[in-house]
Design a protein around this motif. Structure first.
Motif, short mmCIF file in Angstrom:
data_model
loop_
_atom_site.label_atom_id
_atom_site.label_comp_id
_atom_site.label_asym_id
_atom_site.label_seq_id
_atom_site.Cartn_x
_atom_site.Cartn_y
_atom_site.Cartn_z
N GLN A 148 0.84 -1.20 0.00
CA GLN A 148 0.00 0.00 0.00
C GLN A 148 0.88 1.26 0.00
N GLU A 149 1.89 1.24 0.84
CA GLU A 149 2.75 2.42 1.00
C GLU A 149 3.69 2.59 -0.19
N MET A 150 4.09 1.47 -0.81
CA MET A 150 5.04 1.53 -1.93
C MET A 150 4.32 1.71 -3.27
N GLY A 151 3.04 1.39 -3.28
CA GLY A 151 2.30 1.46 -4.54
C GLY A 151 2.66 0.32 -5.47
N LYS A 152 3.26 -0.73 -4.94
CA LYS A 152 3.59 -1.91 -5.75
C LYS A 152 3.82 -3.10 -4.83
N GLU A 153 3.82 -4.29 -5.41
CA GLU A 153 4.05 -5.49 -4.62
C GLU A 153 5.48 -5.52 -4.08
N VAL A 154 5.63 -6.15 -2.95
CA VAL A 154 6.94 -6.23 -2.30
C VAL A 154 7.26 -7.71 -2.08
#
Ligand code: BTN
Length: 262
Positions: free
Chosen positions: A169-175
């Protein structure tokens, strides 16, 4: 959602171990990793046994709360035998390891809400639960449970949508969960070695606390306290200055920052 597939082999492969011999037990779906870990500890599992779940159906948090672990997140419980002197520091150690790990793997700035919730931008990304017990022959064990929201579709869980967040959510991409896990376990080991070698984890933990200096409400059992979170003791208790100037020490409780209140 891109599921980076976890298995005991994949997780164990990349782990550098110096002191703790990680033994990984991976469960694609389980009630709570805490229960499996307790059974393992009571059977005398070696230090560093890790129970990791792809999904938990009965995850639990502090104060008998439910902890959601749909697939995409990290839920683990780790068995340690630190001895009674170090047991009180395990929650500090675990939250600090999460802070270090998130800083390493992302460019985010996490902080700790007393006693050990890890927040990003004011929302909870990780919770920690430590349970201790005694084996048949009176060896004390501790189970460090860590629930970390990595790839979490918050829109599917309206009940936590305004209070929780996730790395994705915070990165705007999968981690990558694997990258997070490896960094987290390496940091836990580093801190555990330092702690049991006589170093303090207190200063770095205190530095990461967002709570200090803030006006807070603390629910401790059936009592509610309000005041300024003035400091923390070396064993992790919160010192609260109440409106009348009295200082009280809270050993365990749940904090709401007054700045968060609607
Ligand atoms: C909290 O913030 O209240 C603590 C949450 C702890 C959740 C973790 S997920 C892995 C382990 N298994 C559980 O059932 N709980 C802990």
């Amino acid at each position: 959602m891109n599921e980076d597939i976890l298995s005991a082999e994949v997780i164990a492969e990349g782990l550098e171990t110096r002191f703790v011999e990680w033994r990984v037990l991976y469960y694609p779906r389980v009630g709570s990793t805490m229960d499996i870990a307790r059974e393992e500890a009571q059977r005398g599992a070696p230090e560093g046994t890790l129970i990791i779940a792809g999904e938990q159906t009965a995850g639990r948090g502090r104060l008998r709360r439910t902890w959601l672990t749909p697939t995409g997140n990290i839920a683990l419980s780790m068995i340690l035998y630190p001895g009674p002197i170090y047991m009180p520091y395990l929650t500090m150690l675990a939250s600090l390891a999460v802070i270090r790990c998130v800083r390493q793997v992302t460019n985010l700035s996490p902080c700790i809400k007393w006693p050990n919730d890890v927040l990003i931008n004011g929302r909870k990304m990780c919770g920690i639960l430590v349970e201790s017990g005694v084996q048949g022959n009176a060896v004390g064990y501790s189970i460090v449970g860590i629930g970390l929201n990595v790839n979490f579709r918050l829109e599917d869980f309206p009940e936590v949508q305004t209070t929780a967040t996730a790395l994705s959510q915070e990165m705007g991409k999968e981690v990558s969960r694997l990258a997070v896990l490896r960094s987290l376990l390496a940091e836990i080991e580093r801190l555990y070695l330092a702690l049991t070698g006589g170093e303090s984890v207190y200063e770095e933990w205190r530095e990461a606390l967002v709570t200090l200096g803030q006006r807070v409400r603390v629910i401790a059992g059936r009592t509610v306290y309000e005041g300024i979170a003035e400091s923390v003791t070396r064993d992790g208790s919160l010192i609260l200055r109440q409106a009348d100037g009295n200082r009280i020490t809270v050993v365990a409780g749940d904090v709401t920052l007054k700045s968060e209140e609607q």
